[in-house]
Design an enzyme around this catalytic site. Sequence first.
Site, mmCIF file in Angstrom:
data_model
loop_
_atom_site.group_PDB
_atom_site.id
_atom_site.type_symbol
_atom_site.label_atom_id
_atom_site.label_comp_id
_atom_site.label_asym_id
_atom_site.label_seq_id
_atom_site.Cartn_x
_atom_site.Cartn_y
_atom_site.Cartn_z
ATOM 1 C CG ASP A 127 -0.331 0.162 2.525
ATOM 2 O OD1 ASP A 127 0.765 0.738 2.620
ATOM 3 O OD2 ASP A 127 -0.933 -0.274 3.526
ATOM 4 C CB ALA A 128 -0.055 4.829 -0.298
#
Lengths: 132, 132, 132, 132
Positions: free
Chosen positions: C16-17
Amino acid sequence: MVEFRFPIRVYIEDTDAGGIIYYVNYLKFMERARTEYLRSLGYGKQAIFNSNLMFVVKSVNVDYMKPASLDDELEVTAKAIKLGGANMVMEQLIFRSDELLCRGEVKIVSVDKATVRPTRIPKAMVDAVREQ
Amino acid sequence: MVEFRFPIRVYIEDTDAGGIIYYVNYLKFMERARTEYLRSLGYGKQAIFNSNLMFVVKSVNVDYMKPASLDDELEVTAKAIKLGGANMVMEQLIFRSDELLCRGEVKIVSVDKATVRPTRIPKAMVDAVREQ
Amino acid sequence: MVEFRFPIRVYIEDTDAGGIIYYVNYLKFMERARTEYLRSLGYGKQAIFNSNLMFVVKSVNVDYMKPASLDDELEVTAKAIKLGGANMVMEQLIFRSDELLCRGEVKIVSVDKATVRPTRIPKAMVDAVREQ
Amino acid sequence: MVEFRFPIRVYIEDTDAGGIIYYVNYLKFMERARTEYLRSLGYGKQAIFNSNLMFVVKSVNVDYMKPASLDDELEVTAKAIKLGGANMVMEQLIFRSDELLCRGEVKIVSVDKATVRPTRIPKAMVDAVREQ
């Protein structure tokens, strides 16, 4: 610490070959509701990402009662049920109308971005959670 | 530019309520195979992330012939079919034994991490792809 | 009831980010390992889908210790730590070399496919789990 | 055949370690918009699942122009640009305000559920798409 409710529609991407929602995906729904809850208090994800702290998930406990299906309209709640110095436990319920389908407890910890060490949740945020 | 083959098992997470693989997930399988192909040439993702360039996906074109099901053992190929200065088109086929289930073309572009502008694919990598 | 170990590579789809594995995805990894564990005992998913019972996940409890990153090679264990008449609790650990990154307990229940009522886990399967 | 627009918020589940939306997930966004478009015409997924036909995705072609990020508010369009006897091509655009981030063409085919053979799209649906 009242309950926040967020509507979520079930799409084909959320289902599995059992014909129901893939149970793992309820955790995504819970995070969407948590995100919107924090945004409603003035703490959008982007705001958090731009600050010097971030929240990490420390534990999740989920009980599955009943399955949801394609096209169902669900409501996901978010409510802080414990507030420590650097952590917060959220209770999250997933409903289809009045039926409780799933109940989760998610513990999140506030950490410093540079050191990744636990760091006190800002007072303004604690106050916002308490008042809500 | 011979074909690289990578085995992938279908799990419940990959399926949908139609009882078959959710078609979007084939793109993940293709990326896994691409990643392993580049790793086999000495360009692991981590290596790429640590360099000053990165690859971004510019376009995907996928034709679906036959569905795959839970538990199926698939093979996913990766083969460069075009090599430009800053881009590369990969053909990716998904097989179950001899049956072709799906065919994709994925165009990736090499960009500079700082500027996000297209930048020439390093000669060593081009050579590695050509020789392979 | 010895431990079963299954290797899993982290791909970009899993991240994820935050730059690490999206914590929800560990639950998918645990299911892959559980599936392979049951297959190793002769209970492949397809075999289960074709019988008159199926397994549903009743609860998950996961503690996150350390994050994993892109390209990491993990090992996921599966071990039955409790065996009731119609249910089974699996402990699942996720390691990167000797580091424990994550620990889960997953309770699964055997249900009749037609009625979706809890139904005794077949004796042959109980024996297989015990001997393993 | 006017354009239908559906708002989608980007959550952490949609992102990857590159810090942007994982490009594969745009296909999920397109399907959400398609689903809502068909629902707006009276063809909810559940309605389709309960009829004797279903729609399968035959091909996808996606061009990526600009990346979206965490928290972005996107709008996804759905518009039939070709209507054959048993198939339909949808154009789907993803916007952030006025910026076009991504353009897709998705070909879906109407098949008989029992035989999985292509079957004529019902006249009422064709008319609904045309009038819309």
